[in-house]
Design an enzyme around this catalytic site. Structure first.
Site, PDB file in Angstrom:
ATOM      1  N   LYS A   1      -9.369   5.046   6.086  1.00 25.66           N
ATOM      2  CA  LYS A   1      -8.080   4.632   5.511  1.00 25.66           C
ATOM      3  C   LYS A   1      -8.266   3.464   4.551  1.00 25.66           C
ATOM      4  CE  LYS A   1      -5.052   6.255   9.135  1.00 25.66           C
ATOM      5  NZ  LYS A   1      -4.327   5.875  10.347  1.00 25.66           N
ATOM      6  N   GLY A   2      -7.699   3.602   3.369  1.00 29.87           N
ATOM      7  CA  GLY A   2      -7.743   2.522   2.390  1.00 29.87           C
ATOM      8  C   GLY A   2      -8.965   2.544   1.488  1.00 29.87           C
TER       9      GLY A   2
ATOM     10  N   ARG B   1     -11.949   7.006  -3.074  1.00 32.76           N
ATOM     11  CA  ARG B   1     -12.431   8.385  -2.879  1.00 32.76           C
ATOM     12  C   ARG B   1     -13.945   8.416  -2.664  1.00 32.76           C
ATOM     13  NH1 ARG B   1     -10.393  12.115  -7.535  1.00 32.76           N
ATOM     14  NH2 ARG B   1      -8.488  10.960  -7.011  1.00 32.76           N
TER      15      ARG B   1
ATOM     16  N   ASP C   1       0.879  -1.150   0.000  1.00 34.92           N
ATOM     17  CA  ASP C   1       0.000   0.000   0.000  1.00 34.92           C
ATOM     18  C   ASP C   1       0.930   1.217   0.000  1.00 34.92           C
ATOM     19  OD1 ASP C   1      -2.325   1.628   0.387  1.00 34.92           O
ATOM     20  OD2 ASP C   1      -1.787   1.776   2.517  1.00 34.92           O
ATOM     21  N   LEU C   2       0.426   2.373  -0.367  1.00 37.55           N
ATOM     22  CA  LEU C   2       1.293   3.562  -0.442  1.00 37.55           C
ATOM     23  C   LEU C   2       1.032   4.532   0.713  1.00 37.55           C
ATOM     24  CD1 LEU C   2       3.280   5.466  -1.900  1.00 37.55           C
ATOM     25  CD2 LEU C   2       1.392   6.196  -3.342  1.00 37.55           C
ATOM     26  N   ASP C   3      -0.200   5.075   0.735  1.00 36.51           N
ATOM     27  CA  ASP C   3      -0.533   6.101   1.731  1.00 36.51           C
ATOM     28  C   ASP C   3      -0.479   5.507   3.136  1.00 36.51           C
ATOM     29  OD1 ASP C   3      -1.167   8.054  -0.288  1.00 36.51           O
ATOM     30  OD2 ASP C   3      -3.065   7.030  -0.609  1.00 36.51           O
TER      31      ASP C   3
ATOM     32  N   GLU D   1       0.297  -2.852   4.841  1.00 36.55           N
ATOM     33  CA  GLU D   1      -0.885  -1.986   4.946  1.00 36.55           C
ATOM     34  C   GLU D   1      -0.936  -1.227   6.269  1.00 36.55           C
ATOM     35  OE1 GLU D   1      -3.612  -0.639   4.053  1.00 36.55           O
ATOM     36  OE2 GLU D   1      -3.886  -1.394   2.025  1.00 36.55           O
ATOM     37  N   ASP D   2      -1.477  -0.020   6.247  1.00 34.89           N
ATOM     38  CA  ASP D   2      -1.698   0.732   7.493  1.00 34.89           C
ATOM     39  C   ASP D   2      -3.186   0.765   7.863  1.00 34.89           C
ATOM     40  OD1 ASP D   2      -2.329   2.430   5.259  1.00 34.89           O
ATOM     41  OD2 ASP D   2      -2.425   4.101   6.671  1.00 34.89           O
TER      42      ASP D   2
ATOM     43  N   SER E   1      -2.423   0.357  -4.157  1.00 37.84           N
ATOM     44  CA  SER E   1      -3.033   1.525  -3.506  1.00 37.84           C
ATOM     45  C   SER E   1      -4.337   1.855  -4.197  1.00 37.84           C
ATOM     46  CB  SER E   1      -2.093   2.728  -3.618  1.00 37.84           C
ATOM     47  OG  SER E   1      -2.775   3.914  -3.252  1.00 37.84           O
ATOM     48  N   ALA E   2      -5.340   2.208  -3.403  1.00 36.73           N
ATOM     49  CA  ALA E   2      -6.626   2.601  -3.974  1.00 36.73           C
ATOM     50  C   ALA E   2      -6.559   3.999  -4.584  1.00 36.73           C
ATOM     51  CB  ALA E   2      -7.691   2.567  -2.886  1.00 36.73           C
ATOM     52  N   SER E   3      -5.427   4.669  -4.384  1.00 37.87           N
ATOM     53  CA  SER E   3      -5.339   6.078  -4.790  1.00 37.87           C
ATOM     54  C   SER E   3      -5.033   6.269  -6.269  1.00 37.87           C
ATOM     55  CB  SER E   3      -4.277   6.793  -3.973  1.00 37.87           C
ATOM     56  OG  SER E   3      -4.128   8.107  -4.438  1.00 37.87           O
TER      57      SER E   3
ATOM     58  N   THR F   1       1.146  10.273   3.591  1.00 35.57           N
ATOM     59  CA  THR F   1       0.055  10.933   2.863  1.00 35.57           C
ATOM     60  C   THR F   1      -1.291  10.660   3.536  1.00 35.57           C
ATOM     61  OG1 THR F   1       0.517   9.122   1.347  1.00 35.57           O
ATOM     62  CG2 THR F   1       0.769  11.352   0.479  1.00 35.57           C
TER      63      THR F   1
ATOM     64  N   LYS G   1     -10.994  -1.972  -1.328  1.00 38.39           N
ATOM     65  CA  LYS G   1     -10.666  -2.599  -0.051  1.00 38.39           C
ATOM     66  C   LYS G   1     -11.871  -2.434   0.872  1.00 38.39           C
ATOM     67  CE  LYS G   1      -5.886  -1.121  -0.719  1.00 38.39           C
ATOM     68  NZ  LYS G   1      -4.757  -0.285  -0.286  1.00 38.39           N
TER      69      LYS G   1
ATOM     70  N   ASN H   1      -3.982   8.937  -7.235  1.00 39.01           N
ATOM     71  CA  ASN H   1      -2.843   9.850  -7.183  1.00 39.01           C
ATOM     72  C   ASN H   1      -1.525   9.133  -6.874  1.00 39.01           C
ATOM     73  OD1 ASN H   1      -4.322  12.422  -7.502  1.00 39.01           O
ATOM     74  ND2 ASN H   1      -5.268  11.841  -5.562  1.00 39.01           N
TER      75      ASN H   1
END
Ligand code: G6P
Ligand code: MG
Length: 226
Positions: free
Chosen positions: A51-52, A55, A15-17, A177-178, A122-124, A23, A153, A126
């Site tokens: 989180k995760g 949008r 995962d990224l953020d 994952e966070d 990542s779900a983002s 972020t 997710k 961005n």
């Protein structure tokens, strides 16, 4: 704990953020501002629950929390989501490679040196911009495009795809994952779940690291042999 052995692991799905950089705090700042504007009470529970989530799923959860899920048309929701994203992107512009969490770059180098494959789950939408700002694009040739997903997710779809794009089975991967929604997705995909954050929150993870400096192959192996 799953039956997977450390020796079976061939790849890492990130995962990224909130895992590679903070972020997650920017998403939080932008969503809490919108929640205020909409008159929805912000809470730590809502913050962690967001989180995760994609949008639109995030906006839906905020509206539901305030019992406002029927108050906006689809077009109005799109506008609100765009407003949040524009603010988020302002924060993203300030990101530099110094914002990579401590020890993460070293861990990526360690993975490369040992021939592990890696991808981004990542779900983002961005994520490519954030990776670019962090100067990590070269590390991640393989990024799941969230536009191709049918379900967000905690569904395992993104983590299964993240294994697929590096030619691996989920059982050969460790997912980082966070978010509780992310850990649930990794577990459902049958990957080993590595939580980044508080063990009190990430209770379903196979292992949790509060300090990103501690994420090393040796520590992961030690955790899997417990
Ligand atoms: C990540 C974050 C979420 C965010 C989602 C969508 O998974 O953890 O907080 O809502 O991506 O991000 P986007 O940048 O596409 O709005
Ligand atoms: Mg995250």
């Amino acid at each position: 704990m799953k039956m997977t052995k450390f020796a079976d692991i061939k790849g890492f799905v990130f995962d990224l953020d909130g895992v590679i950089t903070d972020t997650a705090q920017f998403h939080t700042k932008a969503w809490s501002k919108l929640a205020d504007q909409l008159g929805v009470q912000w809470s730590t529970e809502l913050q962690n629950g967001l989180k995760g989530l994609s949008r639109m799923d995030s906006l839906e959860l905020i509206l539901k929390t305030g019992n406002k899920e029927n108050d906006y048309s689809q077009a109005e929701k799109e506008k609100l989501a765009t407003q949040k994203n524009n603010l988020y992107l302002q924060f993203v512009q300030t990101i530099t490679p110094a914002d990579i969490f401590p020890g993460i770059k070293e861990f990526l180098d360690e993975l490369n040196q040992h021939g592990y494959l890696m991808s981004i789950a990542s779900a983002s939408k961005n994520a490519p911009t954030v990776l670019d700002k962090l100067e990590l694009t070269d590390y991640f040739e393989h990024v799941v495009d969230p536009k191709t997903l049918k379900r967000g997710k905690p569904d395992p779809e993104i983590f299964i795809k993240a294994a697929e794009i590096i030619g691996l089975k989920p059982e050969q991967c460790i997912g980082l994952e966070d978010a509780t929604a992310g850990i649930a997705g990794i577990n459902a995909a049958n990957e080993v779940s590595l939580g980044v954050g508080s063990p009190d929150v990430l209770t379903e993870a196979d292992m949790v690291f509060e300090d990103t400096n501690k994420i090393t192959l040796a520590n992961i192996e030690a955790n899997m042999n417990k």
